[in-house]
Design a protein around this motif. Structure first.
Motif, PDB file in Angstrom:
ATOM      1  N   CYS A 147       0.849  -1.196   0.000  1.00 48.87           N
ATOM      2  CA  CYS A 147       0.000   0.000   0.000  1.00 48.87           C
ATOM      3  C   CYS A 147       0.887   1.249   0.000  1.00 48.87           C
ATOM      4  CB  CYS A 147      -0.924   0.005   1.216  1.00 48.87           C
ATOM      5  SG  CYS A 147      -0.046   0.032   2.793  1.00 48.87           S
ATOM      6  N   ARG A 148       0.323   2.362  -0.423  1.00 48.18           N
ATOM      7  CA  ARG A 148       1.068   3.623  -0.441  1.00 48.18           C
ATOM      8  C   ARG A 148       1.147   4.202   0.966  1.00 48.18           C
ATOM      9  NH1 ARG A 148       1.611   5.915  -5.671  1.00 48.18           N
ATOM     10  NH2 ARG A 148       1.908   7.975  -4.754  1.00 48.18           N
ATOM     11  N   ILE A 149       2.323   4.715   1.323  1.00 49.37           N
ATOM     12  CA  ILE A 149       2.529   5.388   2.607  1.00 49.37           C
ATOM     13  C   ILE A 149       3.072   6.783   2.295  1.00 49.37           C
ATOM     14  CG2 ILE A 149       3.674   5.300   4.860  1.00 49.37           C
ATOM     15  CD1 ILE A 149       4.000   2.246   4.379  1.00 49.37           C
ATOM     16  N   ARG A 150       2.164   7.733   2.222  1.00 51.98           N
ATOM     17  CA  ARG A 150       2.550   9.097   1.842  1.00 51.98           C
ATOM     18  C   ARG A 150       3.247   9.821   2.989  1.00 51.98           C
ATOM     19  NH1 ARG A 150      -3.532  10.145   0.107  1.00 51.98           N
ATOM     20  NH2 ARG A 150      -3.637   9.050   2.116  1.00 51.98           N
ATOM     21  N   ASN A 206       0.656   9.943   8.719  1.00 51.13           N
ATOM     22  CA  ASN A 206      -0.786  10.036   8.934  1.00 51.13           C
ATOM     23  C   ASN A 206      -1.535   8.862   8.298  1.00 51.13           C
ATOM     24  OD1 ASN A 206      -0.737  12.462  10.411  1.00 51.13           O
ATOM     25  ND2 ASN A 206      -0.546  13.645   8.500  1.00 51.13           N
ATOM     26  N   ASP A 207      -0.917   8.251   7.278  1.00 49.20           N
ATOM     27  CA  ASP A 207      -1.575   7.131   6.608  1.00 49.20           C
ATOM     28  C   ASP A 207      -1.713   5.913   7.517  1.00 49.20           C
ATOM     29  OD1 ASP A 207      -2.094   8.434   4.284  1.00 49.20           O
ATOM     30  OD2 ASP A 207      -0.451   7.565   3.136  1.00 49.20           O
ATOM     31  N   ILE A 225      -5.029   5.000   8.684  1.00 51.67           N
ATOM     32  CA  ILE A 225      -5.884   4.230   7.774  1.00 51.67           C
ATOM     33  C   ILE A 225      -5.513   2.753   7.831  1.00 51.67           C
ATOM     34  CG2 ILE A 225      -6.542   3.892   5.353  1.00 51.67           C
ATOM     35  CD1 ILE A 225      -5.732   6.838   4.883  1.00 51.67           C
ATOM     36  N   TRP A 226      -4.211   2.505   7.728  1.00 50.01           N
ATOM     37  CA  TRP A 226      -3.748   1.116   7.636  1.00 50.01           C
ATOM     38  C   TRP A 226      -3.731   0.412   8.983  1.00 50.01           C
ATOM     39  CZ3 TRP A 226      -4.869   0.979   3.060  1.00 50.01           C
ATOM     40  CH2 TRP A 226      -4.373   1.826   2.081  1.00 50.01           C
TER      41      TRP A 226
END
Length: 444
Positions: free
Chosen positions: A37-40, A43-44, A47-48
């Motif tokens: 998954c993307r980790i920008r 803060n992400d 979500i994860w």
């Protein structure tokens, strides 16, 4: 053949072992877990992980099937072994089996786009192995049993296939059998013989050869023309000592060897059209003079690992028309690596609850058909692992067969399954290439 040439071939055959001892400690293992998954930014993780992940957990709690949609369960396979029957090495234990299981996981990923995890168990108890696999089911979409000794490997597979709601297969049985059948289909085309007519000698009466015998009989071989040999001689109706201790062997005593021949592999090979060996690592387990006594244009599969029962060049000198081994550094590799990545890719994509014998036959036929009849030759009866487009073809064929067998929970066309498998496998190969290019995988 000149002795100098034989020495060169022998030296080349020993090279993979030398390189393995050098490179395994360099990389300290062959697989790892990386994010998909993307980790920008940090803060992400809300979500994860917590707090956002709680909503997903609640959804799955209400509908367990959502685990296939919200987690990697749909693409995960457990490679389970107790280390009691490791490729040609025997009972070496779970820790020593880990390099093999890691290698299996590597092949699953690179060739099939499947995330596989080595799980080596600290028990040899049949019931404990069965229970362990059953309680692991929530985490995986399928289970690959590996390198488990007989006779317990048979009831372990039978029980798990019956009682699990995810597909379980024993690659040493089903995987070896389907690839061997695929190779035999094309080898028989080379020598222009029919499977229903040929005499087949089989050295080794372990899980692999027993499953091979079953599958080739299912495909059309005459049971009476199959003679299997273990360390004590041919399997025949007088071997009543096997009745209670090895029921699968006893079944072969009753179902095969129509002439009730007693003797050794030497006698079994006389006038045989085909020799299939999965026994003690060689060389010199099979003698050149025995091959000379086989029928005209014999087919010789000597697939013990890591060293075949006879070196392929010696089998050819003795008159074999087609020779195959289990090694990738020789021509005509008859090895599970051509089968299980595509089979499980298709099984997972169709979300099949089991892998039936008909699915294995379908995989074998599809694998054999990947070489056109006019391209089949004594030195090429099967594709190689380099022919990577074979895997999505096998995957799609298996997935469609799962639908026909009524064991699939997801339905699609052959083309849809093929395209999905192709995308997954391309992704895995590209990831590895990019990591090598960017030196995340270092050059030794």
């Amino acid at each position: 053949m000149k002795k100098s040439t034989s020495k060169q071939q022998l030296k080349a055959a020993q090279k993979p072992a030398e390189q393995a001892r050098k490179l395994h400690p360099f990389y300290k293992g062959k697989i790892e877990v990386v994010p998909k998954c993307r980790i920008r930014d940090f803060n992400d993780f809300a979500i994860w992980y917590s707090p956002g992940v709680a909503a997903v957990c609640t959804d799955i709690n209400k509908n367990l099937e959502l685990a296939y949609e919200y987690t990697n369960k749909w693409n995960s396979v457990a490679v389970v072994s107790d280390g009691t029957r490791v490729l040609g090495l025997g009972d070496i234990g779970p820790e020593a089996a880990m390099p093999v299981m890691e290698g299996k996981a590597l092949l699953y990923k690179y060739l099939g786009g499947v995330d596989a995890y080595p799980i080596c168990l600290g028990t040899k108890d049949q019931r404990e192995i069965i229970n362990t696999v059953k309680i692991l089911q929530p985490s995986f979409g399928g289970v690959n049993l590996e390198d488990i000794s007989q006779p317990k490997c048979f009831p372990i597979l039978y029980t798990l296939r019956k009682e699990c709601h995810i597909p379980v297969w024993h690659d040493d049985q089903q995987g070896t059998a389907l690839v061997t059948l695929a190779g035999l289909i094309n080898a028989l085309k080379v020598v222009n013989k029919k499977i229903s007519k040929v005499k087949i000698a089989m050295l080794g009466a372990g899980s692999a050869n027993i499953c091979i015998a079953r599958l080739i009989m299912f495909y059309g071989a005459n049971p009476a023309n199959i003679i299997m040999v273990d360390s004590k001689g041919t399997l025949n109706k007088k071997r009543k000592e096997l009745k209670n201790t090895h029921p699968e062997k006893w079944a072969m005593c009753c179902d095969t060897n129509g002439s009730n021949l007693e003797g050794t592999i030497e006698q079994a090979m006389e006038n045989a059209d085909v020799l299939i060996c999965l026994s003690t690592p060689g060389p010199d387990v099979i003698k050149k003079e025995w091959i000379k006594k086989m029928a005209k244009n014999p087919i010789v599969f000597t697939c013990a690992n890591p060293t075949p029962e006879i070196w392929p060049w010696e089998a050819k000198e003795a008159g074999a028309a087609v020779v195959a081994t289990g090694r990738s550094d020789f021509e005509n590799q008859v090895n599970n690596s051509l089968g299980f990545p595509g089979v499980f890719r298709g099984t997972l994509d169709a979300r099949a609850t089991t892998i039936t014998d008909n699915m294995c036959i379908t995989a074998a036929v599809e694998l054999a058909s990947c070489i056109a009849d006019n391209k089949i030759k004594p030195t090429q009866i099967l594709p190689t692992m380099d022919d990577w487009k074979v895997y999505p073809k096998v995957a799609a064929a298996v997935a469609v067969k799962a639908i026909k067998e009524k064991v699939a929970q997801k339905k699609a066309t052959y083309d849809q399954f093929y395209n999905q498998a192709m995308a997954m496998i391309k992704r895995s190969r590209a990831l590895t290439a990019d990591m090598m290019k960017n030196r995340f995988i270092k050059k030794a």
